[in-house]
Design an enzyme around this catalytic site. Structure first.
Site, PDB file in Angstrom:
ATOM      1  CE  LYS A  50       3.418  -7.351   3.130  1.00  0.00           C
ATOM      2  NZ  LYS A  50       2.381  -7.253   2.065  1.00  0.00           N
TER       3      LYS A  50
ATOM      4  CG  ASP B  31       2.021  -9.142  -1.428  1.00  0.00           C
ATOM      5  OD1 ASP B  31       2.345  -8.319  -2.309  1.00  0.00           O
ATOM      6  OD2 ASP B  31       2.117  -8.920  -0.212  1.00  0.00           O
TER       7      ASP B  31
ATOM      8  CE  LYS C 203       2.740 -10.982   2.780  1.00  0.00           C
ATOM      9  NZ  LYS C 203       1.611 -10.587   1.911  1.00  0.00           N
TER      10      LYS C 203
END
Length: 230
Positions: free
Chosen positions: A189, A96, A159
């Site tokens: 996300k 991430d 995300k």
């Protein structure tokens, strides 16, 4: 019976990256996180790269994610790439990464694309790459621009948030816009401020296929007291 707009708690759990990114976290805390993730049936755990490697119980399908360039995104691409490559060597299944949000605010989407591409090259498939855009700090045009840049650079997910930015975390509007921009080949996300089962279901209905949650037990129990620092 669940519906697409109202997944069961178990179905929500399978979308959760059970997260511990507090600076004071210890290896004992991470071990407890893993045990809780297995008990709750979450998709993964997400930790800082210094906490790797993470021991996952034999026979478990629990995935391990690590952050990169976290939480500011103001690291150079060279450093982010090295951090991602090291995390993969240490057992991370997913990365991430945080973009340079300032570059996004300036409309320098080529710089964002190059930043993501550097990490993608350092952590190629099958490693899953999620790109944190800090959506609450961006306007709609900027969200669209960075999502397109991330998709062009080979991201698997975009995300919403680190959960550490003062501008805030995920919103249904941002998730919907991100999903419309990158779908169906890139997933979304939602993270930051997802505290309740109702909020989790709303994010999924808006287009999120993964959720970043630190208070997963409380969220899944439906008591609304989840810690949403991520």
């Amino acid at each position: 019976m669940s519906t697409p707009s109202s997944p069961t708690p178990a179905e929500v759990a399978r979308a959760i990256d059970h997260t511990l990114l507090k600076p004071e976290a210890t290896h004992a805390d991470v071990a407890a996180l893993v045990a809780e993730a297995v008990e709750l049936g979450t998709y993964s755990v997400c930790v800082s790269p210094s906490m790797l490697p993470v021991a996952v119980p034999a026979g478990s399908d629990l995935k391990v994610a690590a952050v990169c360039g976290f939480p500011s995104g103001k690291h150079t691409s060279t450093i982010k790439a090295a951090e991602a490559a090291g995390a993969v060597r240490d057992g991370a299944d997913e990365i991430d990464m945080v973009i340079d949000v300032g570059a996004a605010r300036e409309g320098r989407y080529d710089a964002v694309r190059a930043d993501v591409a550097a990490v993608r090259a350092a952590a190629p498939a099958p490693t899953v790459l999620k790109v944190i855009i800090e959506s609450a700090a961006l306007d709609d045009e900027q969200i669209v621009g960075v999502c397109r840049a991330a998709a062009d650079a080979g991201a698997d997910f975009v995300k919403t948030s680190t959960g550490f930015h003062p501008a805030g975390g995920a919103s249904e509007h941002a998730v919907r816009l991100m999903a419309e921009t990158v779908g169906p080949t890139v997933q979304v996300k939602a993270s930051g401020g997802v505290r309740t089962l109702e909020q989790a279901r709303a994010m999924i209905a808006a287009g999120a296929t993964r959720l970043g949650v630190s208070g997963s037990r409380q969220l899944l129990a439906g008591d609304g007291s989840g810690d949403a620092s991520y």
